[in-house]
Design a protein around this motif. Structure first.
Motif, PDB file in Angstrom:
ATOM      1  N   TRP A 120       0.819  -1.209   0.000  1.00 20.56           N
ATOM      2  CA  TRP A 120       0.000   0.000   0.000  1.00 20.56           C
ATOM      3  C   TRP A 120       0.857   1.264   0.000  1.00 20.56           C
ATOM      4  O   TRP A 120       0.433   2.302  -0.525  1.00 20.56           O
ATOM      5  CB  TRP A 120      -0.992  -0.014   1.160  1.00 20.56           C
ATOM      6  CG  TRP A 120      -2.086  -0.996   0.905  1.00 20.56           C
ATOM      7  CD1 TRP A 120      -2.352  -2.168   1.563  1.00 20.56           C
ATOM      8  CD2 TRP A 120      -3.063  -0.922  -0.151  1.00 20.56           C
ATOM      9  NE1 TRP A 120      -3.413  -2.822   1.008  1.00 20.56           N
ATOM     10  CE2 TRP A 120      -3.880  -2.077  -0.049  1.00 20.56           C
ATOM     11  CE3 TRP A 120      -3.335  -0.004  -1.160  1.00 20.56           C
ATOM     12  CZ2 TRP A 120      -4.939  -2.331  -0.926  1.00 20.56           C
ATOM     13  CZ3 TRP A 120      -4.386  -0.247  -2.034  1.00 20.56           C
ATOM     14  CH2 TRP A 120      -5.173  -1.394  -1.909  1.00 20.56           C
ATOM     15  N   ALA A 121       2.058   1.198   0.553  1.00 20.62           N
ATOM     16  CA  ALA A 121       2.977   2.341   0.453  1.00 20.62           C
ATOM     17  C   ALA A 121       3.360   2.570  -1.007  1.00 20.62           C
ATOM     18  O   ALA A 121       3.370   3.714  -1.491  1.00 20.62           O
ATOM     19  CB  ALA A 121       4.219   2.103   1.296  1.00 20.62           C
ATOM     20  N   ASN A 122       3.644   1.486  -1.730  1.00 24.66           N
ATOM     21  CA  ASN A 122       3.977   1.601  -3.150  1.00 24.66           C
ATOM     22  C   ASN A 122       2.772   2.065  -3.966  1.00 24.66           C
ATOM     23  O   ASN A 122       2.907   2.872  -4.890  1.00 24.66           O
ATOM     24  CB  ASN A 122       4.493   0.268  -3.692  1.00 24.66           C
ATOM     25  CG  ASN A 122       5.925  -0.004  -3.288  1.00 24.66           C
ATOM     26  OD1 ASN A 122       6.751   0.896  -3.270  1.00 24.66           O
ATOM     27  ND2 ASN A 122       6.240  -1.245  -2.948  1.00 24.66           N
TER      28      ASN A 122
ATOM     29  N   LEU B  10      -8.053   7.106  -4.752  1.00 24.74           N
ATOM     30  CA  LEU B  10      -8.120   7.233  -3.297  1.00 24.74           C
ATOM     31  C   LEU B  10      -9.143   6.268  -2.708  1.00 24.74           C
ATOM     32  O   LEU B  10      -8.923   5.696  -1.641  1.00 24.74           O
ATOM     33  CB  LEU B  10      -8.450   8.671  -2.904  1.00 24.74           C
ATOM     34  CG  LEU B  10      -8.495   8.967  -1.403  1.00 24.74           C
ATOM     35  CD1 LEU B  10      -7.173   8.616  -0.729  1.00 24.74           C
ATOM     36  CD2 LEU B  10      -8.842  10.438  -1.156  1.00 24.74           C
ATOM     37  N   LYS B  11     -10.247   6.061  -3.413  1.00 22.88           N
ATOM     38  CA  LYS B  11     -11.275   5.126  -2.951  1.00 22.88           C
ATOM     39  C   LYS B  11     -10.719   3.716  -2.874  1.00 22.88           C
ATOM     40  O   LYS B  11     -10.969   2.987  -1.904  1.00 22.88           O
ATOM     41  CB  LYS B  11     -12.481   5.175  -3.881  1.00 22.88           C
ATOM     42  CG  LYS B  11     -13.638   4.285  -3.443  1.00 22.88           C
ATOM     43  CD  LYS B  11     -14.814   4.416  -4.396  1.00 22.88           C
ATOM     44  CE  LYS B  11     -15.957   3.485  -3.970  1.00 22.88           C
ATOM     45  NZ  LYS B  11     -17.097   3.572  -4.916  1.00 22.88           N
ATOM     46  N   VAL B  12      -9.963   3.316  -3.884  1.00 18.53           N
ATOM     47  CA  VAL B  12      -9.329   1.985  -3.880  1.00 18.53           C
ATOM     48  C   VAL B  12      -8.372   1.867  -2.697  1.00 18.53           C
ATOM     49  O   VAL B  12      -8.354   0.856  -1.987  1.00 18.53           O
ATOM     50  CB  VAL B  12      -8.578   1.736  -5.202  1.00 18.53           C
ATOM     51  CG1 VAL B  12      -7.755   0.442  -5.119  1.00 18.53           C
ATOM     52  CG2 VAL B  12      -9.557   1.665  -6.369  1.00 18.53           C
TER      53      VAL B  12
ATOM     54  N   ARG C  28      -7.006  -0.271   2.535  1.00 21.67           N
ATOM     55  CA  ARG C  28      -6.455  -0.073   3.881  1.00 21.67           C
ATOM     56  C   ARG C  28      -7.396  -0.628   4.937  1.00 21.67           C
ATOM     57  O   ARG C  28      -6.971  -1.317   5.869  1.00 21.67           O
ATOM     58  CB  ARG C  28      -6.193   1.407   4.136  1.00 21.67           C
ATOM     59  CG  ARG C  28      -5.706   1.697   5.567  1.00 21.67           C
ATOM     60  CD  ARG C  28      -5.561   3.185   5.813  1.00 21.67           C
ATOM     61  NE  ARG C  28      -5.203   3.428   7.194  1.00 21.67           N
ATOM     62  CZ  ARG C  28      -6.078   3.623   8.173  1.00 21.67           C
ATOM     63  NH1 ARG C  28      -7.366   3.594   7.919  1.00 21.67           N
ATOM     64  NH2 ARG C  28      -5.674   3.834   9.410  1.00 21.67           N
ATOM     65  N   GLU C  29      -8.695  -0.342   4.794  1.00 18.35           N
ATOM     66  CA  GLU C  29      -9.664  -0.828   5.778  1.00 18.35           C
ATOM     67  C   GLU C  29      -9.773  -2.351   5.747  1.00 18.35           C
ATOM     68  O   GLU C  29      -9.976  -2.991   6.779  1.00 18.35           O
ATOM     69  CB  GLU C  29     -11.028  -0.198   5.510  1.00 18.35           C
ATOM     70  CG  GLU C  29     -11.075   1.291   5.836  1.00 18.35           C
ATOM     71  CD  GLU C  29     -12.489   1.842   5.777  1.00 18.35           C
ATOM     72  OE1 GLU C  29     -13.071   1.864   4.680  1.00 18.35           O
ATOM     73  OE2 GLU C  29     -13.003   2.225   6.832  1.00 18.35           O
ATOM     74  N   ARG C  30      -9.627  -2.932   4.570  1.00 16.41           N
ATOM     75  CA  ARG C  30      -9.716  -4.383   4.442  1.00 16.41           C
ATOM     76  C   ARG C  30      -8.475  -5.089   5.003  1.00 16.41           C
ATOM     77  O   ARG C  30      -8.576  -6.100   5.696  1.00 16.41           O
ATOM     78  CB  ARG C  30      -9.896  -4.758   2.969  1.00 16.41           C
ATOM     79  CG  ARG C  30     -10.034  -6.264   2.711  1.00 16.41           C
ATOM     80  CD  ARG C  30     -10.198  -6.562   1.233  1.00 16.41           C
ATOM     81  NE  ARG C  30      -9.044  -6.122   0.453  1.00 16.41           N
ATOM     82  CZ  ARG C  30      -9.047  -5.099  -0.398  1.00 16.41           C
ATOM     83  NH1 ARG C  30     -10.144  -4.380  -0.567  1.00 16.41           N
ATOM     84  NH2 ARG C  30      -7.950  -4.773  -1.066  1.00 16.41           N
ATOM     85  N   ASP C  31      -7.312  -4.552   4.687  1.00 19.11           N
ATOM     86  CA  ASP C  31      -6.065  -5.221   5.068  1.00 19.11           C
ATOM     87  C   ASP C  31      -5.617  -4.926   6.494  1.00 19.11           C
ATOM     88  O   ASP C  31      -4.825  -5.682   7.063  1.00 19.11           O
ATOM     89  CB  ASP C  31      -4.940  -4.824   4.106  1.00 19.11           C
ATOM     90  CG  ASP C  31      -5.009  -5.578   2.793  1.00 19.11           C
ATOM     91  OD1 ASP C  31      -5.821  -6.521   2.693  1.00 19.11           O
ATOM     92  OD2 ASP C  31      -4.263  -5.219   1.866  1.00 19.11           O
TER      93      ASP C  31
ATOM     94  N   ASN D 234     -14.720  10.512   1.375  1.00 19.23           N
ATOM     95  CA  ASN D 234     -13.638   9.661   1.895  1.00 19.23           C
ATOM     96  C   ASN D 234     -13.524   9.839   3.402  1.00 19.23           C
ATOM     97  O   ASN D 234     -12.486  10.269   3.915  1.00 19.23           O
ATOM     98  CB  ASN D 234     -12.308  10.020   1.226  1.00 19.23           C
ATOM     99  CG  ASN D 234     -12.363   9.901  -0.278  1.00 19.23           C
ATOM    100  OD1 ASN D 234     -12.453  10.900  -0.976  1.00 19.23           O
ATOM    101  ND2 ASN D 234     -12.315   8.679  -0.792  1.00 19.23           N
ATOM    102  N   PRO D 235     -14.587   9.496   4.149  1.00 20.06           N
ATOM    103  CA  PRO D 235     -14.592   9.777   5.593  1.00 20.06           C
ATOM    104  C   PRO D 235     -13.511   9.027   6.367  1.00 20.06           C
ATOM    105  O   PRO D 235     -12.902   9.596   7.272  1.00 20.06           O
ATOM    106  CB  PRO D 235     -15.996   9.334   6.026  1.00 20.06           C
ATOM    107  CG  PRO D 235     -16.445   8.365   4.981  1.00 20.06           C
ATOM    108  CD  PRO D 235     -15.835   8.847   3.700  1.00 20.06           C
TER     109      PRO D 235
END
Length: 228
Positions: A100-102, A134-136, A141-144, A187-188
């Motif tokens: 996710w950083a990449n 950003l949505k992806v 992030r929330e999933r992982d 994007n809350p």
């Protein structure tokens, strides 16, 4: 001759990539000397230490130069391996953070550059494209990393917090320059994360001043304030 210093950071105040390194060094409690670079007139030392890209940030540790912000962050975490750790110990968790950083660097940050360098209908399209990226990121992030909000480490700032927060915590400056790109209504979760990080004293003291950053963005990209 350059005066030897155990840890020296070559950077520029407005760069989120450089802010990353400042945050990591402060978090680890590592004393360092900071050298502000004028990128329109790069010093011989910067070019000497980073002859390939000739860019900041560059970390010089005991005379040895390390370039590229993600590489520097991992170097800091591995060399000064005391707590707090930036990356998780578990290989799978570490791989997810790196992924996710990449993604953030390779997908979201270029989408912001596209916004800054376009106008009119092209800019409107660039803003929509950026929001999709950003949505992806937000959903991934929330999933992982479930139940790890606001910080992925569950405590101090971690690797991904630093990578993203060093620039995204300034989203209000970007919104002020080009119009609403990062929208708390759309994007809350992302904005909640950014707000939590901005409330962190370490982040608050390290981020560049809002007004100065707005002026820098407008000057760099020759942008006028958006119409209201």
């Amino acid at each position: 001759m350059e005066k030897q210093s155990e840890v020296k950071l070559f950077g520029t105040w407005s760069s989120g990539y450089c802010t990353r390194i400042k945050l990591a060094l402060k978090l680890k409690g590592i004393p360092y000397e900071y050298v502000e670079e004028d990128l329109s007139n790069k010093s011989d030392l910067l070019i000497h230490h980073n002859p390939v890209h000739k860019k900041v940030p560059v970390l010089v540790h005991n005379g040895k130069a390390i370039a590229e912000s993600l590489v520097i962050l991992e170097y800091i975490d591995e060399h000064w391996n005391h707590t707090p750790k930036l990356l998780p110990e578990d290989p799978y968790e570490k791989a997810k953070v790196r992924f996710w950083a990449n993604f953030y660097d390779q997908k979201f940050k270029p989408s912001i550059y596209n916004i800054m360098t376009s106008k009119g209908k092209e800019q409107e399209k660039a803003i929509e494209d950026s929001r999709e990226v950003l949505k992806v990121f937000e959903e991934g992030r929330e999933r992982d990393f479930p139940a790890k909000s606001p910080f992925l480490n569950g405590g101090p700032l971690g690797f991904l917090d630093i990578v993203v927060g060093s620039s995204a915590c300034n989203y209000k400056a970007m919104n002020e320059v080009v119009g609403v790109v990062v929208d708390p209504k759309k994007n809350p979760a992302f904005c909640y994360w950014m707000t939590a990080m901005k409330d962190c004293p370490l982040m608050k003291e390290t981020l560049p001043p809002h007004d100065r950053l707005v002026a820098k963005m407008r000057s760099k990209f020759s942008l006028q304030p958006p119409k209201t």
